[in-house]
Structures are given as C-alpha cells and as structure tokens.
Design a protein around this motif. Structure first.
Motif, PDB file in Angstrom:
ATOM      1  N   LYS A 194      -1.550  42.923 -13.618  1.00 42.59           N
ATOM      2  CA  LYS A 194      -2.857  42.918 -14.288  1.00 42.59           C
ATOM      3  C   LYS A 194      -3.440  44.316 -14.487  1.00 42.59           C
ATOM      4  O   LYS A 194      -3.762  44.699 -15.618  1.00 42.59           O
ATOM      5  CB  LYS A 194      -3.833  42.023 -13.530  1.00 42.59           C
ATOM      6  CG  LYS A 194      -5.215  41.994 -14.183  1.00 42.59           C
ATOM      7  CD  LYS A 194      -6.179  41.099 -13.427  1.00 42.59           C
ATOM      8  CE  LYS A 194      -7.569  41.176 -14.040  1.00 42.59           C
ATOM      9  NZ  LYS A 194      -8.540  40.318 -13.323  1.00 42.59           N
ATOM     10  N   PRO A 195      -3.602  45.130 -13.430  1.00 38.21           N
ATOM     11  CA  PRO A 195      -4.175  46.463 -13.667  1.00 38.21           C
ATOM     12  C   PRO A 195      -3.290  47.336 -14.546  1.00 38.21           C
ATOM     13  O   PRO A 195      -3.791  48.141 -15.328  1.00 38.21           O
ATOM     14  CB  PRO A 195      -4.323  47.049 -12.259  1.00 38.21           C
ATOM     15  CG  PRO A 195      -3.407  46.250 -11.402  1.00 38.21           C
ATOM     16  CD  PRO A 195      -3.378  44.886 -11.994  1.00 38.21           C
TER      17      PRO A 195
ATOM     18  N   ALA B 117      -1.621  47.686  -4.068  1.00 32.52           N
ATOM     19  CA  ALA B 117      -1.606  47.341  -5.491  1.00 32.52           C
ATOM     20  C   ALA B 117      -2.776  46.443  -5.855  1.00 32.52           C
ATOM     21  O   ALA B 117      -2.927  46.070  -7.002  1.00 32.52           O
ATOM     22  CB  ALA B 117      -0.293  46.649  -5.842  1.00 32.52           C
ATOM     23  N   VAL B 118      -3.604  46.066  -4.880  1.00 35.07           N
ATOM     24  CA  VAL B 118      -4.702  45.135  -5.152  1.00 35.07           C
ATOM     25  C   VAL B 118      -5.907  45.904  -5.669  1.00 35.07           C
ATOM     26  O   VAL B 118      -6.328  46.898  -5.094  1.00 35.07           O
ATOM     27  CB  VAL B 118      -5.090  44.366  -3.876  1.00 35.07           C
ATOM     28  CG1 VAL B 118      -6.258  43.440  -4.151  1.00 35.07           C
ATOM     29  CG2 VAL B 118      -3.902  43.593  -3.346  1.00 35.07           C
ATOM     30  N   MET B 119      -6.487  45.429  -6.775  1.00 34.25           N
ATOM     31  CA  MET B 119      -7.758  45.963  -7.248  1.00 34.25           C
ATOM     32  C   MET B 119      -8.717  44.794  -7.390  1.00 34.25           C
ATOM     33  O   MET B 119      -8.464  43.883  -8.170  1.00 34.25           O
ATOM     34  CB  MET B 119      -7.596  46.661  -8.602  1.00 34.25           C
ATOM     35  CG  MET B 119      -6.853  47.967  -8.549  1.00 34.25           C
ATOM     36  SD  MET B 119      -7.100  48.932 -10.048  1.00 34.25           S
ATOM     37  CE  MET B 119      -8.713  49.608  -9.749  1.00 34.25           C
ATOM     38  N   ASN B 120      -9.790  44.800  -6.628  1.00 33.69           N
ATOM     39  CA  ASN B 120     -10.755  43.720  -6.775  1.00 33.69           C
ATOM     40  C   ASN B 120     -11.678  44.007  -7.954  1.00 33.69           C
ATOM     41  O   ASN B 120     -11.635  45.080  -8.564  1.00 33.69           O
ATOM     42  CB  ASN B 120     -11.538  43.511  -5.469  1.00 33.69           C
ATOM     43  CG  ASN B 120     -12.315  44.763  -5.057  1.00 33.69           C
ATOM     44  OD1 ASN B 120     -12.905  45.439  -5.896  1.00 33.69           O
ATOM     45  ND2 ASN B 120     -12.305  45.066  -3.765  1.00 33.69           N
TER      46      ASN B 120
ATOM     47  N   ASP C   1      -5.767  39.972 -18.914  1.00 34.84           N
ATOM     48  CA  ASP C   1      -5.565  38.708 -18.196  1.00 34.84           C
ATOM     49  C   ASP C   1      -4.601  37.805 -18.946  1.00 34.84           C
ATOM     50  O   ASP C   1      -3.692  37.196 -18.354  1.00 34.84           O
ATOM     51  CB  ASP C   1      -6.902  37.986 -18.009  1.00 34.84           C
ATOM     52  CG  ASP C   1      -7.724  38.608 -16.891  1.00 34.84           C
ATOM     53  OD1 ASP C   1      -7.132  39.315 -16.062  1.00 34.84           O
ATOM     54  OD2 ASP C   1      -8.948  38.391 -16.862  1.00 34.84           O
ATOM     55  N   GLU C   2      -4.814  37.700 -20.258  1.00 38.36           N
ATOM     56  CA  GLU C   2      -3.936  36.841 -21.073  1.00 38.36           C
ATOM     57  C   GLU C   2      -2.506  37.370 -21.073  1.00 38.36           C
ATOM     58  O   GLU C   2      -1.550  36.594 -20.939  1.00 38.36           O
ATOM     59  CB  GLU C   2      -4.467  36.757 -22.508  1.00 38.36           C
ATOM     60  CG  GLU C   2      -5.644  35.831 -22.683  1.00 38.36           C
ATOM     61  CD  GLU C   2      -5.884  35.503 -24.142  1.00 38.36           C
ATOM     62  OE1 GLU C   2      -5.387  36.254 -25.022  1.00 38.36           O
ATOM     63  OE2 GLU C   2      -6.568  34.501 -24.417  1.00 38.36           O
ATOM     64  N   ALA C   3      -2.360  38.683 -21.230  1.00 39.92           N
ATOM     65  CA  ALA C   3      -1.018  39.265 -21.253  1.00 39.92           C
ATOM     66  C   ALA C   3      -0.321  39.074 -19.910  1.00 39.92           C
ATOM     67  O   ALA C   3       0.865  38.723 -19.850  1.00 39.92           O
ATOM     68  CB  ALA C   3      -1.099  40.754 -21.601  1.00 39.92           C
ATOM     69  N   ALA C   4      -1.057  39.289 -18.815  1.00 39.34           N
ATOM     70  CA  ALA C   4      -0.463  39.137 -17.485  1.00 39.34           C
ATOM     71  C   ALA C   4      -0.039  37.692 -17.237  1.00 39.34           C
ATOM     72  O   ALA C   4       1.042  37.429 -16.705  1.00 39.34           O
ATOM     73  CB  ALA C   4      -1.455  39.590 -16.421  1.00 39.34           C
ATOM     74  N   SER C   5      -0.886  36.744 -17.638  1.00 35.98           N
ATOM     75  CA  SER C   5      -0.558  35.324 -17.449  1.00 35.98           C
ATOM     76  C   SER C   5       0.654  34.927 -18.282  1.00 35.98           C
ATOM     77  O   SER C   5       1.556  34.223 -17.798  1.00 35.98           O
ATOM     78  CB  SER C   5      -1.772  34.469 -17.829  1.00 35.98           C
ATOM     79  OG  SER C   5      -1.461  33.093 -17.743  1.00 35.98           O
ATOM     80  N   ASP C   6       0.684  35.391 -19.526  1.00 39.03           N
ATOM     81  CA  ASP C   6       1.804  35.053 -20.402  1.00 39.03           C
ATOM     82  C   ASP C   6       3.097  35.693 -19.905  1.00 39.03           C
ATOM     83  O   ASP C   6       4.167  35.076 -19.950  1.00 39.03           O
ATOM     84  CB  ASP C   6       1.493  35.525 -21.826  1.00 39.03           C
ATOM     85  CG  ASP C   6       2.521  35.027 -22.827  1.00 39.03           C
ATOM     86  OD1 ASP C   6       2.814  33.816 -22.835  1.00 39.03           O
ATOM     87  OD2 ASP C   6       3.053  35.855 -23.590  1.00 39.03           O
ATOM     88  N   LEU C   7       3.002  36.921 -19.410  1.00 37.27           N
ATOM     89  CA  LEU C   7       4.188  37.604 -18.888  1.00 37.27           C
ATOM     90  C   LEU C   7       4.719  36.882 -17.651  1.00 37.27           C
ATOM     91  O   LEU C   7       5.934  36.712 -17.489  1.00 37.27           O
ATOM     92  CB  LEU C   7       3.863  39.053 -18.557  1.00 37.27           C
ATOM     93  CG  LEU C   7       4.970  39.862 -17.869  1.00 37.27           C
ATOM     94  CD1 LEU C   7       6.264  39.811 -18.675  1.00 37.27           C
ATOM     95  CD2 LEU C   7       4.530  41.309 -17.657  1.00 37.27           C
TER      96      LEU C   7
END
Length: 741
Positions: free
Chosen positions: A504-505, A533-536, A564-570
């Motif tokens: 995501k980031p 690797a976590v970014m809140n 968000d959409e790109a990360a979910s689709d990937l």
C-alpha cells in the motif's frame, strides 16, 4: 493400405524454426486427411537443415461414400424456394421425397457424396498446407507467388501400396512433385530416387544425411563427451545449444579446439556465453579447477585433414571474440576497483525503466527503500539490504553486460567482489533476479531474499499503479513470473509477511511520483518508514501534510483511494497465481478459495499451512461427510434467517435440548471449541482441522434424529442457534461454504 512419404526440400531452414515446422507439417497434413475422411495407422515427421519430411503409414485408399439427408421447404411452397433447395442439394424433382412430421409435410433430399481417392485428397491437402504454412518469417523468390522460409526447390510426394509406388500428381507454383531428392550439399553426390520411407532414410544416410534430429544430437553429444573424457575434461551440458547445433548440420563432425592461455583468466561464464552466442561452441571445462579450457565445434563436412583447417579458422575467429570480452572484463574491473559500483549506478539516471515509472536510478532507490523495510521480516540487516539493493543493478551499465545482457546479475556479483563489498551484498547482486521460473532455485540468504522481494514487489506495484496489467495471454513485463517469484520466495523461506503492508505505501509513493513527475523524493517517505513496513493512518496523514507544503495541488483522497484499489487488485492477482502454484502441488481450487476467505490471507505462509491442513482433512471420510453436515446446517439456518428476518447467532442452551442427540452435539461442540481455539491461536491448523472433523458423527446423528423446525418455537429457536454454533465453529477453521460437492 498405402503409405505416404512427403519431403519439402529447400535452402537452409533456421535451426530455431525446424522443430516447430515439423510439428506443423504433421498436424496440418494429418488433420486435413482425417477431415477429408481418411484414416491412418501412424505418422512421423523429421527435419534437417534443408528438408521437412512426413511419413504416414496405413493410410486408407479412399474416403467413404457419405449420405446426408436434408429437409427442404414445405410441400406446396413457392417453386423458387423448391428450385433453390434442389440446386443446393444437387438433386432433381423426382429424387425428392415427401414426409409428414409434427409441423406438416416437407420435401426431403438424400445427398450422396462419393468417396475420393487418397491420392487426390493428399494432393489437395499438401498444396493447402504448403501455401498456408505458418512460418514465423517467410519470403518470396523469383517470379512466383509462393512464400516459404527459404526458396523451396523440390517436393517429393510418393504413395506406396501392394501394387507398387507412384508419385502423387501435384504441382505448386511451378514445382512438380516427384520421387527425387538429394543428400548432403557437398558429400551427397547426385540426386537419387526413392520408393518408400525406409528406402528414403537408408539412401539419405549413404548420402551423408542423418534424418533424425535426435540421432544427430546424440551423435554430437557422444563424440564430444568421449573426446573430453579422453583428456580428463568435461563438456558443459547445454541442451538448448545441442538442439540448435543439431539443426545446423546434416552430417555432424565433432572437433575439439584449444582456447589461448591469455583468455583462461576470464570468468568461465563469460567464456561459455561468448562461445555459445557468437560461435555455437560447446564449452569444455577442467573438473579439477572449474576453468573452461577447450571448446567443441561441430562441422557439417568431413575433410582430408580431419578438420584441422576448420579448427584453425574457428580458433582465429574465437580469439577475436574473446579479445573483445577480455577488453570489456578488464575495463569493468578497473571501474569497479577504482570508482566503485556507484559510478555505474549513477549512469542509470539516464536509462529509462518505463516512461511512466522513471529511470532505472529512481527504481533502484525505490527498491533500496523497500528492501530496508522488508529486511527485519526476512532476518536481514536493514542497512546491508539497502546497500545490496543500491548496487544490485549497477552492472547494467557495465560493458560486459551491454555486450552479453544474459550475464546481468552474475557480472554484478564478480564486480561487487572486486570492489570489496561484503559477500552477502555481492551474492544479492546475482541472486535478486531469482527465481525466474517455477523450477529455478530460490534464494535463501536473508540479504538476497530482501532484495529479491523488493525488486519483484516494486515491479508489480509499479505496473499496477500505471494500470499496465497482464491481459489474457499477453504479459510483456513478465508480471506473472514476478508474482510467482514473490510466492516462491515467501513459501520456500517460510516468511511471515503480510504483503498488503508494504504494497500500500509503495503504491502511494509510485502514484505520486508518476502523477507529478517530481522524482521519487516527493513520495519517498511513504516507503521509507525505518522501524517497520507498517504505516498507520496518522503517519500517512503527516507525510501528506509535509508533501502538501511543497505541492498544494496534491489530492490526498484521490491518491490514497487509487493506492488502496491498486493494492487490493494486486493482492488478488498474487492470490490467483498462488492458486495455480498450489494446484500444481495437489491442493484443489475450492480448498484454496475456502482458505483465501479467511483473515490474514495476505500472509501466504499462513494461508498455505491452512490449505494443506484442510486438504488432508478433506481426503478423509470424516472430513468429507463433515462438510456435507456443515452445508446442511448452514442451508437450514440461512433459510430460517431469511424467513424470520432475524439472525440466529447466540443463545443455544443445552437445557432446552429434548433428545440425547442434541445433548451429544452440545457436548461435542464444547469439546471441539476447547481444542480449536487454542490450536488456531497457535496456528496449528492440523490439530484444529482434526478437532473439527470429530464433529462429523454427532452432527450426522443430530440430523438423523432431530427435526430442526419444531412446532415448539422455543425448541426451534434453540435448535437453530445450535446450528449457528456448528457454523461458527467450522468457520473458525476455513470457509467451508466454498468447498464444492
């Protein structure tokens, strides 16, 4: 039953096209013959540099007579309609028959198609095949219209049966079929006639042509290995080169030559690549030292001096080629030692990776940032992983890799060692490209794993951010291979990594870079969180606040939504590749779907452990029957909830149980819950699945003895809540609604 022999004789066919052309010839001819009504016992195809050959045995002498019944217009239809039907069917009025069916009276015609001689069908199909042959590249020559890979000189087409042999009557673009062929270009002598395949193969061998490519390859390998063994050496195996060389010669003559001492200091991979790519030579190594010391070349002719002149010429050309390689190697070593690999990395600022993703230098910065983030997750040192990523692609600017691109990575390792970099950094330069396929070795060194994962994830997130995804069979950027590489890196190393966390980031950073063309610095902090690797959300907002000071026009909502959409689709794409990978290992697709529906499905190691445990349970009778019981409970419960408009999810109480089977199911669920919950907490999916499978017998007994929809509303509600407990207990382990059957 006749046998058929076909040869298409031309100028030299490129070696890389021969095997496919042989398959195409066999398929196009045999499919066409079968479609025309002929059958055959067997067929085989062969190729040499100058000919394609097909032999078909047990061909039927003629196609069968076919009768087809056609229904025409209704009786009493206009004459023009009737005339059109008769003309199409090729019959006259008195050959029509009137018949009654449910829709009335119709005219019927019986159309008889007489059989055809095999010779006529062969001639027709061979011309169709030759004119429509699917060469990757073809040419025309002379004044004709025929296209072939190289000028076609002769067509041999002979059929042989009990009565003897005869030539099929055929002419294509002025080339008339005959029974004549010829042997080796220089040693074959005069053209000769053949009568059958056996006669053809025997005469070709006497004319210095080995028809079978497999036999030529075996001859080359045996002679080469025997020569090397006699001198205490080994031929470096290369099946691709062997197949190619077997396609370059009709009468292989194996010769072994020397490599001048001045070139023996070159890396063995450089020697091997240079000789293979430029000269089609096999490398011969000393097993004691690993050095490439000699070469094997394959001539297409026997000479009076036993190949001495050929070897001398080849060694002279090889010396020139290796002089170039030596020059590149020495220049590159000087740069690596004196200036360091960063000199090459800086040059990559002027090399475009993709017009929407910036330069290779920008990509290296992204990979280094991501490798630093991933390092703690894979057991690597963060600074060392970032250092390795910064130099991993430096060799792309070297002279050696410019000349031999296939050596990228390997040369990076040599140059990193020469520059005095740590051993794990040097290894990562080579290993970060792996795995390149389903059978390629997977890196296990932590630094290499961190850089390899970062490289592949950057590639995937980058092309997803610019909407350049694979479509159908097209995958120009090898993104399916990159996804499989991520999967194998995670699984083979047993990594516990939630992929959505770095994706995501990184997607947001690339989206900002792509949209504003301001280089990676603007969005860099989104992928440079040092601790993990976590970014809140608060951290992301803070980064956007600082970016907004420099770029007031930045639309935070648009970028975060797009990321968000790109990360979910990937992630869905990676899951699809994981399904393919796991199906190859015997895990059914419905089991994978059942596990993908569970939380933390972006942790691939956890996902696979769950899928393996569920697969094992589903292979038992208890497991299969339990799923049926679960589905029955789920269906009854779902229907009741829809009908009543309420959710039955709590309140089941054993005091309202009226039968022993109900009470036994309560006890079984309580016992299973005490085992499943801690097993799931410990990620012991096998124990959880086994505990779940113990519910099979009490659930079966419950449904055999109990009517869920009782007339007593309190009892009915209690039983429905009991079914809800079955659903909740089973769904802790996997989504069994996804299981088929």
């Amino acid at each position: 039953m006749p046998d058929l022999l076909i040869e298409l004789f031309s100028e030299e066919i490129p070696a890389r096209m021969q095997a496919r052309a042989t398959e195409d010839l066999k398929k196009m001819m045999t499919d066409g013959l079968v479609e025309a009504g002929l059958t055959y016992a067997s067929a085989a195809a062969f190729h040499t540099p100058r000919r394609l050959c097909l032999t078909v045995e047990g061909l039927t002498a003629e196609s069968p007579t076919l009768k087809e019944e056609r229904r025409g217009p209704k009786v009493g239809a206009p004459d023009k309609a009737l005339e059109g039907f008769m003309r199409g069917a090729g019959v006259t009025r008195d050959q029509l028959e009137e018949r009654e069916d449910k829709k009335g009276a119709f005219y019927y015609a019986t159309v008889t198609t007489p059989g055809r001689k095999a010779e006529a069908i062969v001639a027709e199909q061979l011309e169709k095949t030759v004119r429509g042959f699917p060469w990757p590249k073809s040419m025309r020559w002379g004044a004709g219209s025929l296209r072939w890979v190289r000028p076609l000189h002769r067509i041999l087409c002979v059929m042989r049966d009990e009565g003897g042999e005869h030539v099929v009557d055929l002419e294509i673009d002025g080339i008339r079929a005959g029974r004549t062929t010829e042997g080796h270009r220089f040693m074959g002598g005069a053209p000769f006639e053949v009568t059958s395949f056996d006669d053809y193969a025997a005469k070709l061998k006497r004319a210095h042509v080995i028809l079978s490519a497999g036999e030529r390859a075996e001859h080359i390998w045996n002679d080469a290995t025997n020569m090397a063994f006699a001198q205490g050496l080994e031929v470096v195996e290369d099946k691709g080169l062997l197949a190619e060389v077997a396609g370059l010669v009709e009468w292989p003559v194996v010769l072994m030559g020397d490599i001048a001492d001045t070139f023996l200091g070159l890396p063995p991979e450089v020697l091997q690549t240079s000789m293979k790519e430029h000269q089609k030579f096999f490398s011969v190594k000393n097993p004691a030292t690993g050095r490439i010391e000699k070469f094997v070349t394959v001539a297409n002719i026997e000479t009076a001096d036993n190949g001495a002149t050929i070897l001398a010429g080849n060694q002279k050309v090889l010396a020139a080629r290796l002089s170039d390689a030596k020059f590149f190697w020495e220049n590159d070593l000087r740069v690596a030692k004196d200036e360091g690999l960063t000199a090459w990395t800086n040059r990559l600022e002027n090399v475009t990776f993709h017009n929407k993703l910036g330069s290779q230098k920008a990509r290296i910065e992204r990979i280094a940032a991501l490798a630093r983030e991933l390092a703690p997750k894979v057991g690597a040192d963060a600074d060392r992983a970032a250092q390795a990523a910064e130099v991993a692609k430096a060799d792309l600017s070297s002279e050696m890799v410019y000349e031999f691109p296939e050596l990228q990575g390997l040369m990076g390792r040599y140059y990193a060692e020469a520059a005095g970099l740590p051993a794990d950094v040097a290894a990562a330069c080579q290993e970060h490209y792996s795995p390149l396929g389903p059978s390629d070795d997977v890196p296990t060194a932590p630094t290499s794993v961190a850089v390899a994962l970062a490289d592949k994830l950057d590639t995937l997130t980058g092309f997803w951010a610019i909407d350049e995804k694979p479509t159908g069979s097209k995958d120009p950027y090898a993104l399916r291979r990159a996804a499989l590489g991520v999967i194998r890196l995670v699984l083979m190393n047993g990594l516990r990594l939630n992929l959505s966390v770095p994706i995501k980031p990184h997607s947001i950073a690339i989206a900002i870079q792509n949209a504003h063309g301001a280089g990676f610095e603007i969005g860099k902090e989104l992928a440079l969180t040092r601790a993990s690797a976590v970014m809140n959300e608060d951290e992301i907002k803070e980064v956007f606040r600082r970016i907004a000071n420099e770029m007031p026009e930045l639309d935070q909502a648009r970028f975060t939504h797009a990321a968000d959409e790109a990360a979910s689709d990937l992630l869905s794409f990676i899951h699809d590749r994981l399904k393919v990978h796991l199906r190859g290992e015997g895990i059914p697709h419905d089991v994978i779907d059942a596990c993908l529906a569970m939380p933390n499905s972006d942790d691939l190691t956890l996902l696979v452990k769950r899928a393996e445990a569920l697969t094992a349970v589903m292979q038992t009778e208890d497991g299969r029957n339990l799923v049926q019981g679960f589905k029955r409970a789920n269906n009854i419960l779902t229907q009741a909830e829809e009908k009543d408009g309420v959710e039955y999810s709590f309140g089941a109480d054993v005091k309202f149980a009226e039968t022993d089977e109900e009470r036994a199911l309560f006890e079984a669920l309580d016992a299973a819950d005490t085992k499943i919950a801690p097993a799931m907490q410990a990620e012991d999916f096998t124990a959880a699945m086994e505990a779940m499978a113990t519910l099979r017998a009490p659930i079966d007994a419950f449904f055999d003895a109990v009517q869920v929809n009782s007339d007593n509303s309190v009892v009915r509600r209690n039983r429905l809540n009991l079914l809800s407990r079955i659903r909740q207990t089973c769904l802790q382990v996997a989504d069994l609604t996804k299981i088929e059957g």
